[in-house]
Design a protein around this motif. Structure first.
Motif, mmCIF file in Angstrom:
data_model
loop_
_atom_site.group_PDB
_atom_site.id
_atom_site.type_symbol
_atom_site.label_atom_id
_atom_site.label_comp_id
_atom_site.label_asym_id
_atom_site.label_seq_id
_atom_site.Cartn_x
_atom_site.Cartn_y
_atom_site.Cartn_z
ATOM 1 N N ARG A 1 5.214 3.676 2.212
ATOM 2 C CA ARG A 1 5.096 2.617 1.656
ATOM 3 C C ARG A 1 5.110 1.967 1.943
ATOM 4 O O ARG A 1 6.048 1.870 3.250
ATOM 5 C CB ARG A 1 5.948 3.139 0.263
ATOM 6 C CG ARG A 1 5.800 2.679 -1.083
ATOM 7 C CD ARG A 1 6.548 2.205 -1.355
ATOM 8 N NE ARG A 1 7.179 0.995 -2.155
ATOM 9 C CZ ARG A 1 6.718 0.964 -3.631
ATOM 10 N NH1 ARG A 1 5.913 2.136 -4.317
ATOM 11 N NH2 ARG A 1 7.362 -0.137 -3.751
ATOM 12 N N GLU B 1 -5.893 -7.451 1.201
ATOM 13 C CA GLU B 1 -6.594 -5.742 1.692
ATOM 14 C C GLU B 1 -5.822 -5.645 2.423
ATOM 15 O O GLU B 1 -6.029 -6.228 3.386
ATOM 16 C CB GLU B 1 -8.107 -6.345 1.171
ATOM 17 C CG GLU B 1 -9.005 -5.282 1.847
ATOM 18 C CD GLU B 1 -10.533 -5.302 1.782
ATOM 19 O OE1 GLU B 1 -10.807 -6.684 1.726
ATOM 20 O OE2 GLU B 1 -11.225 -4.543 1.561
ATOM 21 N N LYS C 1 -4.350 -11.629 -3.840
ATOM 22 C CA LYS C 1 -4.707 -10.620 -3.406
ATOM 23 C C LYS C 1 -5.017 -10.520 -2.588
ATOM 24 O O LYS C 1 -5.208 -11.412 -0.857
ATOM 25 C CB LYS C 1 -6.667 -10.299 -3.931
ATOM 26 C CG LYS C 1 -6.575 -8.630 -3.962
ATOM 27 C CD LYS C 1 -8.026 -8.477 -4.865
ATOM 28 C CE LYS C 1 -9.074 -9.306 -3.733
ATOM 29 N NZ LYS C 1 -10.455 -8.705 -3.935
ATOM 30 N N ARG D 1 -6.086 -1.622 5.500
ATOM 31 C CA ARG D 1 -5.648 -0.862 5.815
ATOM 32 C C ARG D 1 -5.155 -0.288 7.226
ATOM 33 O O ARG D 1 -5.432 -0.831 8.280
ATOM 34 C CB ARG D 1 -7.329 -0.559 5.774
ATOM 35 C CG ARG D 1 -7.730 0.650 6.399
ATOM 36 C CD ARG D 1 -8.826 1.141 6.816
ATOM 37 N NE ARG D 1 -10.307 0.398 7.630
ATOM 38 C CZ ARG D 1 -10.969 -0.598 7.449
ATOM 39 N NH1 ARG D 1 -11.474 -1.229 6.123
ATOM 40 N NH2 ARG D 1 -11.801 -1.874 8.358
ATOM 41 N N ILE E 1 -4.912 5.005 5.078
ATOM 42 C CA ILE E 1 -5.275 3.752 3.654
ATOM 43 C C ILE E 1 -5.896 2.374 3.715
ATOM 44 O O ILE E 1 -5.296 1.557 4.297
ATOM 45 C CB ILE E 1 -3.389 3.664 3.253
ATOM 46 C CG1 ILE E 1 -2.198 4.597 3.660
ATOM 47 C CG2 ILE E 1 -2.569 3.169 2.333
ATOM 48 C CD1 ILE E 1 -1.139 4.165 4.181
ATOM 49 N N HIS E 2 -6.311 1.969 1.946
ATOM 50 C CA HIS E 2 -7.120 1.131 2.395
ATOM 51 C C HIS E 2 -6.293 0.832 0.909
ATOM 52 O O HIS E 2 -7.401 1.300 -0.230
ATOM 53 C CB HIS E 2 -9.004 1.426 2.569
ATOM 54 C CG HIS E 2 -9.781 0.334 2.248
ATOM 55 N ND1 HIS E 2 -11.134 0.640 2.301
ATOM 56 C CD2 HIS E 2 -9.367 -1.248 2.274
ATOM 57 C CE1 HIS E 2 -11.151 -0.974 2.384
ATOM 58 N NE2 HIS E 2 -10.363 -1.243 2.149
ATOM 59 N N GLU E 3 -6.020 -0.236 0.535
ATOM 60 C CA GLU E 3 -5.755 -0.361 -0.878
ATOM 61 C C GLU E 3 -5.760 -1.315 -0.789
ATOM 62 O O GLU E 3 -6.270 -2.851 -0.153
ATOM 63 C CB GLU E 3 -4.528 0.098 -1.254
ATOM 64 C CG GLU E 3 -3.757 0.593 -2.114
ATOM 65 C CD GLU E 3 -2.441 0.902 -2.650
ATOM 66 O OE1 GLU E 3 -2.395 2.194 -2.262
ATOM 67 O OE2 GLU E 3 -1.475 0.395 -3.527
ATOM 68 N N THR E 4 -6.312 -2.451 -2.195
ATOM 69 C CA THR E 4 -6.348 -3.994 -1.825
ATOM 70 C C THR E 4 -4.479 -4.227 -3.602
ATOM 71 O O THR E 4 -5.046 -3.165 -4.084
ATOM 72 C CB THR E 4 -7.534 -3.906 -3.094
ATOM 73 O OG1 THR E 4 -8.326 -4.008 -2.103
ATOM 74 C CG2 THR E 4 -7.151 -5.561 -3.624
ATOM 75 N N ALA E 5 -4.179 -4.831 -2.871
ATOM 76 C CA ALA E 5 -2.737 -5.571 -4.210
ATOM 77 C C ALA E 5 -2.952 -6.585 -4.214
ATOM 78 O O ALA E 5 -3.063 -7.661 -3.886
ATOM 79 C CB ALA E 5 -1.110 -5.622 -3.342
ATOM 80 N N ALA F 1 0.781 -1.331 -0.091
ATOM 81 C CA ALA F 1 0.115 0.123 0.112
ATOM 82 C C ALA F 1 0.782 1.109 0.193
ATOM 83 O O ALA F 1 1.931 1.254 0.277
ATOM 84 C CB ALA F 1 -1.086 0.227 1.383
ATOM 85 N N GLU F 2 0.088 2.002 -0.771
ATOM 86 C CA GLU F 2 0.682 3.184 -0.539
ATOM 87 C C GLU F 2 0.057 4.926 -0.481
ATOM 88 O O GLU F 2 -1.135 4.984 -1.088
ATOM 89 C CB GLU F 2 1.834 3.736 -1.910
ATOM 90 C CG GLU F 2 2.512 4.314 -1.937
ATOM 91 C CD GLU F 2 3.562 4.021 -3.346
ATOM 92 O OE1 GLU F 2 3.652 4.021 -3.752
ATOM 93 O OE2 GLU F 2 4.730 5.392 -3.804
ATOM 94 N N ALA F 3 0.069 5.797 0.079
ATOM 95 C CA ALA F 3 -0.005 7.125 0.401
ATOM 96 C C ALA F 3 0.406 8.083 0.606
ATOM 97 O O ALA F 3 1.661 7.973 0.404
ATOM 98 C CB ALA F 3 -1.496 7.094 0.972
#
Lengths: 713, 397
Positions: free
Chosen positions: A564, A534, A532, A536, A425-429, A71-73
């Motif tokens: 990051r 997910e 995948k 947060r 940060i809420h991301e799906t990689a 994740a990254e923001a």
């Protein structure tokens, strides 16, 4: 017809040659029975998993390794400066005129003409007689014109200085010379002075202020002169004269219709502040943005303006923009717009203070050098008019409107105090190359070591909380969420070292968070063979940090750089698996394969297995869409597992299995048409209830052996 | 009529016309002969005939062979056109010779395959195979003279030889092991293979050489004894042009062509080109002078009565690799001048005893002769391992 002997011989010869040397086109052929290997291949871990995704441990076992961004923001939104505009209606500061001068001369004859009954005296002048001049006066001369029409039409002044210089070219003095100047139009007095004596052949200067007056271009002067005459005779000379020169200067105009000389009419200095909601910048470098300057000129004269921001510099040169706005006409102001690129400008946001200190000048005349502030920059505006022709009306009530707009200002770098901020940060990689193509019914890992690497590029203290980490297998729909440390824990993150200069790259401060079997359920996340993740995270910036004094903040931020989070996993290949399926589709080209001479073929796959896994293998003939039309392996297609040594847990000797392949001509024809082969292998660890280890060097070698009739030509 | 034949006919008939013109006052004999012989101790006549006539060798045909530990065959074919006068002779010869020796395993591998050798090692050495074809244009002189006891006719001819085709293979070591499940083949091979086949037809020139033919016939003054020594095709050939030699000394295991299942595609491209490319990597030009397969013979004929003759002799073929010559014993019956019937007895060539018949008819202006060197082969066919014929026709121009 009879043939000669020679002819008969030739005929015989030809016949024999034809018989002997005409060859048949067919070739000799026979069938042989061939038993031979045809093709071989080998399956190792390197075929299944890229070399970068696994490593060999010291004991020869294999560990899967994976390192990827999770994740990254950034907090670029905080960094962005709002579009700002400031405008000002600036009145004229000053109006001046050049000094204006007008002269007047009275000769002897003109003077005598003013005396009653002066015919004799005039005859004497003409004759050039020498006579004593008797005392005379006062002689009043009225309406001596002074025309300033080429300089102004009318002007209202708060003050002006009037100089009168009288040159006496008579041989006798004048006394009690009264001098007054009035507007011809309204007869208002502009100036009045008395000169006690003007000696013979001499000049006298008198000077006085007008005070607040309205002066017209046409003035007239009145004079009253007396003289004691001469005691002795003097030869009368008609060239004797007295001249007076009136000069008006240091005019402080309130309004006028005049021919103004070039002069600065406006000067304005100001400070502008950004509202950045808690962020205190004292220094910004712009990566992009522009400033738009709009000037509205209501003056009937072209206006040249200069707009500077001394606190914005690029290569040490302050920002400056100038332009000319044409004169207003027909009652309508003229305006011009000037846009300038601010890319690369370094803006000091500490306000006017640093400029004052640099210029060593109290720019805002408040009696001291201002202290540093934040989010504020200093700018200056000046405007001047060029020499005006024809006469134009100007007044100190006249003004220009100037508007400065900062548009799309995006900082590349900012320094100060970043305030307290919370970032979610809420991301799906998605991981498409990690064990892709693999599905499994049951999978158990012995252990997992996973490292979360938090890279902090933001130049501020902070903390990160892992709110959620969930692994997904989108093919099977399974998911698993992290429970146990560090889920929910607050992890402090360090501030990176500030680069030597804003042009240098920032090296992030790294914080490692170990997630391992025993403290949490991390192995459950990987046992579903995820593709995948997910996640947060909540990032807290400057939590618990007090704001520093203005201009003293040491936080910094680069555009595009934030937090990051990376994941580094190390999974020893020690596992238990049931129905671990590998499936791969491979294009096949068999058009070059010459099978016209082959018959009665029987093929076998001979497998030598060093993996401690049993395998059921099937080969399907399919088209490009994956539609299966036939299979090549009859029966179970089972490959026996290698047997691990009890001591070393390693398969020392491969186990051989033989699988018959049904490769008829019909199937080869199908392969030629469909051109794809689906290879499906289902593995089970052996023994079924025990975790096995995979070692470097383990492999499955496969040989395709054929037993067939081959026709040799 | 093929081009080569046309050229040869032109050359020969030019010679005929020359000789006819130059020997107008003498009788000119023009003749032709065709000779073929085949000997083997393993490969039957049926098999070799099927092979040469480009037939399919069925199992039945292959079963007519009797391979043994050491096997060999020799095949010779010689056809001539000649024209001669009392003193001169011009001959155009077409010769094909083939000889081979090989072990039984080599035969089985080549003609039956390696399936039967699963789990076994097949021995393919020592193995030898030679095959040559060439054409000779020969000119010779005939000299007749007499001694006290003998009337001698000596012929000596020099030939210009054009090599058409050469195949030569020798294997000093050849071992092939076949895994029982066919998972691998182990090959240990030391072999030399030479060939010259740049267009295998009559006009192909793959070598140039020279040959010597000497024929000495001596008849006793009492006409009772006749001896004949013959040496033909004693010469050399220099093979050139596209002659190639391939030397292989290798030991390797073949366990299939490697394919990558994880590559973008799998291509099967095993075909003749694959093998041809491999061959080209191992071959190099071959230029060597080799001896021609000379033939040596001696016969002694003794008239035992007015109508009966006996003949004893021997013949040795230089390329047959047989150290023991071929023995000849004939009995001829000639009741008159026109007819002669000869019973032929031959021994040699892999210890085969063969009997044959010859018939000669002589006309004042022409003659014809037909020999069947191995009469039993006509009767037992498939079980015969040698055969031969001789056909000759001559005409006086």
């Amino acid at each position: 017809m009879r043939f000669s002997r020679l002819q008969k011989y030739i005929f015989s010869f030809i016949t024999v040659f034809l018989l002997l040397f005409c060859r048949r086109d067919e070739q000799t052929a026979w069938d042989v029975k061939i038993l031979a290997p045809l093709a071989k291949t080998s399956l190792t871990l390197h075929n299944l998993i890229a070399d970068s995704l696994h490593r060999t441990n010291a004991d020869g076992t294999i560990s899967l390794v994976y390192h990827s961004r999770l994740a990254e923001a950034t907090i670029d939104s905080s960094l962005a400066l709002p579009d700002t505009s400031n405008q000002a209606n600036i009145k004229l500061n000053t109006l001046t005129l050049d000094p204006v001068t007008v002269s007047n001369t009275i000769t002897l004859s003109q003077l005598v003409a003013m005396v009653p009954d002066s015919d004799l005296l005039q005859w004497a002048i003409e004759m050039g007689l020498s006579v004593p001049i008797p005392p005379f006066g006062p002689i009043v001369q009225d309406s001596i014109p002074f025309d300033f029409g080429s300089y102004f039409q009318t002007m209202t002044v708060s003050d002006a200085t009037v100089d009168i210089t009288v040159h006496n070219h008579f041989p006798f003095p004048f006394t009690n010379v009264e001098f007054s100047i009035r507007n011809q139009g309204n007869d208002s007095l502009i100036f009045q002075q008395t000169i006690p004596v003007i000696p013979a052949n001499d000049s006298v200067l008198i000077s006085a202020h007008t005070g607040h007056k309205t002066i017209e271009s046409r003035l007239y002067a009145s004079t009253s002169i007396s003289s004691p005459g001469t005691s002795t005779p003097v030869q009368l000379n008609p060239s004797w004269y007295i001249s007076s020169t009136v000069s008006i200067h240091d005019v402080k105009i309130e309004s006028a219709i005049a021919k103004f000389p070039p002069q600065m009419v406006i000067y304005n200095a100001d400070e502008n502040a950004y509202d950045l909601e808690g962020i205190q910048f004292h220094h910004i470098i712009f990566q992009k943005g522009k400033i738009r300057i709009e000037v509205y000129n209501t003056l009937p004269s072209p206006l040249h303006y200069i707009y500077t921001i001394p606190s914005a510099t690029v290569h040490g040169i302050p920002f400056r923009v100038e332009g000319v706005v044409p004169a207003a006409s027909g009652g309508h102001a003229y305006h011009s717009t000037n846009e300038c690129d601010m890319t690369g400008y370094d803006l000091d946001l500490r306000g006017i203070g640093p400029i004052e200190r640099m210029q060593n000048k109290d720019l805002n005349n408040n009696g001291y050098f201002d202290p540093d502030t934040i989010n504020t920059f200093y700018n200056e505006v000046s405007a001047d008019i060029t020499q005006t022709t024809p006469l134009i009306p100007l007044s100190l009530n006249d003004s220009i409107y100037i508007r400065g707009e900062f548009l799309g200002m995006v900082p590349l770098y900012g320094e100060g105090f970043l305030g307290k901020d919370t970032l979610v940060i809420h991301e799906t990689a998605t991981f498409s190359n990690f064990l892709s193509g693999i599905s499994v019914e049951h999978f158990e890992l012995d252990s997992v070591n996973l490292l979360l690497v938090i890279n902090n590029y933001i130049g501020a203290e902070g903390a990160v909380k892992i709110d959620q980490l969930t692994a997904w297998n989108t093919r099977t729909g399974q998911s698993a969420t992290l429970a146990g440390y560090p889920a929910g824990a607050m992890i402090n993150i360090n501030k990176p070292a500030k680069p030597f200069s804003p042009n240098d790259s920032v090296i992030p401060a790294q914080t490692m968070v170990e997630i391992k079997t025993g403290l949490c359920n991390i192995e459950k996340l990987l046992e579903i063979i995820p593709d995948k993740f997910e996640c947060r995270f909540t990032v807290f910036i400057n939590s618990g940090v007090a704001p520093p004094p203005p201009g003293k903040g040491t936080d910094f931020i680069y555009y595009g750089k934030g937090i990051r989070v990376e994941m580094a996993a190390s999974v020893p290949l020690s596992f238990l698996a049931r129905k671990l399926q590998l499936c791969d589709t491979v294009p096949v080209d068999v058009e070059q394969l010459d099978i016209s001479s082959v018959s009665g073929q029987r093929f076998h796959v001979i497998a030598e297995n060093k993996f401690p896994l049993t395998a059921s293998v099937q080969l399907y003939i399919a088209d490009s869409t994956g539609t299966i039309c036939d299979s090549l392996i009859t029966g179970a297609g089972k490959i026996n597992a290698g047997i691990p040594d009890e001591m070393s847990e390693r398969v020392l000797k491969p186990v051989k299995s033989i699988i018959p392949i049904d490769l008829t001509e019909d199937k080869i024809e199908k392969m030629t048409k469909k051109r794809h082969l689906i290879i499906k292998a289902v593995f089970d660890t052996s023994p079924v209830d025990k975790k096995i280890k995979i070692f470097d060097g383990d492999n499955l070698s496969v040989i395709l052996s054929g037993n067939f009739n081959y026709r040799i030509h | 009529m093929k081009e080569g034949n046309r050229v040869i006919a032109v050359i020969f008939f030019a010679g005929v016309l020359v000789l006819k013109v130059s020997s107008q006052e003498q009788k000119i004999l023009a003749g032709t002969s065709f000779e073929g012989s085949y000997f083997s101790n393993a490969l039957s006549c049926r098999f070799i005939n099927s092979f040469l006539s480009h037939q399919f060798l069925s199992d039945e045909i292959k079963n007519s062979n009797r391979p043994r530990m050491n096997n060999a065959f020799f095949l010779n074919n010689e056809n001539q056109l000649y024209i001669q006068s009392a003193t001169d002779r011009l001959t155009l010869k077409f010769r094909y010779a083939s000889a081979s020796s090989f072990p039984a395993d080599a035969y089985h591998l080549v003609f039956e395959g390696n399936e039967a050798y699963a789990g076994l090692t097949a021995t393919m050495h020592p193995m030898y195979f030679m095959q040559q074809s060439y054409q000779t244009l020969e000119y010779g002189k005939i000299k007749s003279f007499s001694t006290n006891q003998w009337d001698v006719k000596l012929y000596g001819g020099i030939g210009l030889v054009k090599g058409q085709q050469l195949t030569h293979l020798s294997c000093s070591k050849g071992l092939l092991y076949t895994a029982p499940d066919g998972s691998f083949l182990d090959l240990d091979l030391t072999m030399t293979y030479r060939y010259a086949e740049n267009g295998n037809h009559l006009l192909a020139i793959n070598g140039i050489g020279t040959s010597l033919h000497v024929d000495l016939q001596a008849e006793s003054k009492d006409k009772k004894t006749t001896m004949q020594w013959t040496v033909s095709d004693a010469g050399i050939m220099g093979w050139m042009n596209q002659s190639r030699e391939m030397t292989i000394d290798t030991s390797f295991r073949f366990d299939g062509l490697a394919i990558d299942l994880f590559a973008d595609s799998i291509a099967f491209s095993i075909n003749d080109d694959t093998i041809s490319r491999w061959i080209k990597q191992h071959e190099h030009p071959f230029r060597k002078i080799k001896a021609l397969p000379a033939v040596f013979s001696f016969t002694l004929t003794r008239k035992i009565s007015h109508s009966w003759d006996v003949t004893a002799g021997t013949k040795l073929y230089g390329c047959s690799r047989m150290s023991f010559p071929y023995l000849i014993a004939d009995i001829s019956y000639h009741p008159g001048e026109k007819h002669r019937i000869t019973f032929l007895l031959r021994y040699g060539f892999y210890n085969n005893l063969n009997t044959g018949l010859s018939y000669l008819f002589v006309h004042p202006k022409w003659f014809i002769r037909a020999d069947c060197l191995h009469v039993p082969s006509l009767i037992i066919g498939r079980r015969s391992f040698s055969e031969g014929f001789f056909l000759s026709f001559g005409i006086y121009l």
